[in-house]
Design an enzyme around this catalytic site. Structure first.
Site, mmCIF file in Angstrom:
data_model
loop_
_atom_site.group_PDB
_atom_site.id
_atom_site.type_symbol
_atom_site.label_atom_id
_atom_site.label_comp_id
_atom_site.label_asym_id
_atom_site.label_seq_id
_atom_site.Cartn_x
_atom_site.Cartn_y
_atom_site.Cartn_z
ATOM 1 N N CYS A 180 -1.032 -3.760 -1.445
ATOM 2 C CA CYS A 180 -2.144 -4.090 -1.989
ATOM 3 C C CYS A 180 -3.093 -5.044 -1.035
ATOM 4 O O CYS A 180 -4.448 -5.179 -1.278
ATOM 5 C CB CYS A 180 -1.918 -4.819 -3.326
ATOM 6 S SG CYS A 180 -0.956 -3.905 -4.518
ATOM 7 N N HIS A 234 -7.484 -10.138 -5.532
ATOM 8 C CA HIS A 234 -6.825 -8.754 -5.841
ATOM 9 C C HIS A 234 -6.842 -9.078 -7.327
ATOM 10 O O HIS A 234 -6.338 -10.215 -7.968
ATOM 11 C CB HIS A 234 -5.376 -8.957 -5.103
ATOM 12 C CG HIS A 234 -4.522 -7.756 -5.508
ATOM 13 N ND1 HIS A 234 -5.155 -6.388 -5.423
ATOM 14 C CD2 HIS A 234 -3.298 -7.552 -5.873
ATOM 15 C CE1 HIS A 234 -3.991 -5.604 -5.790
ATOM 16 N NE2 HIS A 234 -3.135 -6.466 -6.172
ATOM 17 N N ASN A 268 -5.152 -2.311 -11.575
ATOM 18 C CA ASN A 268 -4.585 -2.837 -10.326
ATOM 19 C C ASN A 268 -5.001 -1.523 -9.434
ATOM 20 O O ASN A 268 -4.310 -0.630 -9.449
ATOM 21 C CB ASN A 268 -3.426 -3.279 -10.287
ATOM 22 C CG ASN A 268 -2.985 -3.571 -8.895
ATOM 23 O OD1 ASN A 268 -3.668 -3.290 -7.918
ATOM 24 N ND2 ASN A 268 -1.756 -4.227 -8.892
#
Ligand code: UT7
Length: 375
Positions: free
Chosen positions: A111, A249, A279
């Site tokens: 990520c 994030h 996400n």
């Protein structure tokens, strides 16, 4: 002193929307559970490849900067969902945008891949190695999701965004970074089925089982991002009051709220997209940055902090000083082909393929498999 100003930005969101109610049609879950535990209401499912999404995002970013493909010296493709292993994905973007002079590399830190890529490209520009770079954050997680696992299937979405960096004498771009990895927790997030450890084991690529310890990741992510944010602010001689906008994030609204609290920054100064995109791993931070610009939340000369974490567990916090320009110089007409299916239809196709092949990973791959093969 040379800086690496962000002069272009663009995103590509696939149009098919998968709602929490869609997920409830095949999983033992509910809109109430997903929304209250994560803040997510919907996410996107792509009908095209990750490179296709990247090319649209990069085309928008180049038009925004008033540049063309041939002006680019470096392409960094941040992702953990590559269309192929070899050739690399950055080369696919290079070909599509005509960036014939550009070096092209993939960066995979899960990520945090966009953020690690932004730090890498900035360092290469500041060292004088290159002058103009494109950094992409893209993810196509729907293609390797285990749609039978409610612990993970509700959390992720697809998308892409990109920025253009250009050498500049004016202080702007990335001015501080803390990058790290909490490798002791690498077992908390593993996608079994991806990678050469699973070759020649009667596992079809795309069939996956996810080892995922959400509550442990949650705690370690908040700690790692908060500590990195406090360190990077100190490195830049800034306090929480100096941060105009946090673009974090987006793995869970509760993680974002905890991070904001520990970092001493009110939620009014935090960009949130998790409710509409879930996400998107590496695409999350750059998509949120592009939307912050579109929404007028980035001000000329403003200071932006970008904390992130991902599998590994990699983590980081970056501080960017924005330049004078917050509007695009131009727009590209590059767009995705129309999608003729609903997101649920796309997901159901994936599920049918998975079921048809059987659960070949079940029992075959234990978390110890990789260690055993090394030993
Ligand atoms: O970007 C990197 C990847 N992202 C992350 O790693 C995210 C980090 N972790 C999290 O965001 C949260 O830990 C989750 C959202 C994944 C889970 O939330 P939680 O509050 O930590 O829930 P939990 O894992 O402790 O599960 C609570 C209950 C369990 O049931 P029991 O054991 O209490 O009966 C789960 O089985 O919720 C159950 N559950 C679900 N129920 C309905 C787990 N997933 C679901 C679901 N729908 N989708």
């Amino acid at each position: 002193m040379t800086y690496a100003a962000i002069t272009g930005w663009g995103k590509c969101m696939p149009p098919a929307v998968l709602t929490n109610d869609d997920l409830s049609t095949f999983l033992d879950t509910s809109d109430e559970w997903i929304n209250s535990r994560t803040g997510m209401r919907e996410r996107r499912v792509s009908h095209v490849s990750a490179i296709d999404m990247s090319v649209v995002a990069v085309s928008q970013a180049l038009a925004c900067a008033g540049l063309e493909g041939r002006d680019i010296d470096l392409i960094i493709y941040g992702s953990c969902s590559n269309d192929e292993g070899v050739p690399n994905s950055a080369s696919g973007v290079q070909l599509a945008i005509g960036a014939t002079r550009a070096a092209a590399m993939d960066v995979n830190t899960a990520c945090t891949s966009f953020c690690y890529g932004l730090a890498t490209a900035t360092a290469m520009i500041r060292s004088g190695m290159v002058k103009t770079a494109v950094v992409i954050g893209v993810e196509l997680i729907s293609r390797f999701m285990d749609w039978s696992n409610r612990n993970v299937a509700v959390l992720f979405g697809d998308g892409a965004a990109a920025v253009v960096l250009q050498a500049s004498d004016v202080e702007s771009g990335l001015i501080g970074s803390v990058l790290g990895c909490d490798a002791e927790a690498r077992e908390t997030l593993r996608v079994r089925g991806l990678g050469l450890s699973y070759a020649n084991k009667d596992v079809r690529f795309g069939d996956t089982l996810w080892d995922f310890d959400g509550p442990v990741i949650f705690k370690r992510a908040v700690t790692a991002m908060a500590e990195a944010s406090i360190r990077v602010m100190a490195d830049c001689r800034l306090t929480a009051d100096d941060i105009d906008l946090v673009v974090p994030h987006q793995a869970n609204l509760r993680i974002i709220e905890s991070l904001a609290k520990y970092s001493g920054i009110p939620m009014e100064r935090v960009m949130v997209t998790v409710h509409k995109y879930g996400n998107m791993s590496a695409a999350t931070v750059p998509v949120a940055l592009v939307e912050a610009l579109e929404d007028g939340r980035v001000t000329p000369g403003g200071t932006i902090m970008m904390p992130a974490f991902g599998g590994g567990l990699t983590f980081c916090s970056l501080i960017v000083k924005w330049g004078d320009r917050v509007t695009p110089l131009g727009l590209s007409d590059k767009a995705l082909p129309p999608c003729t299916k609903t997101a649920l239809e796309l997901v159901n196709e994936s599920r049918a393929m998975h079921d048809a092949h059987g659960r070949s990973l079940q029992g075959l791959m234990s978390p110890l498999f990789v260690e055993a093969s090394l030993g």
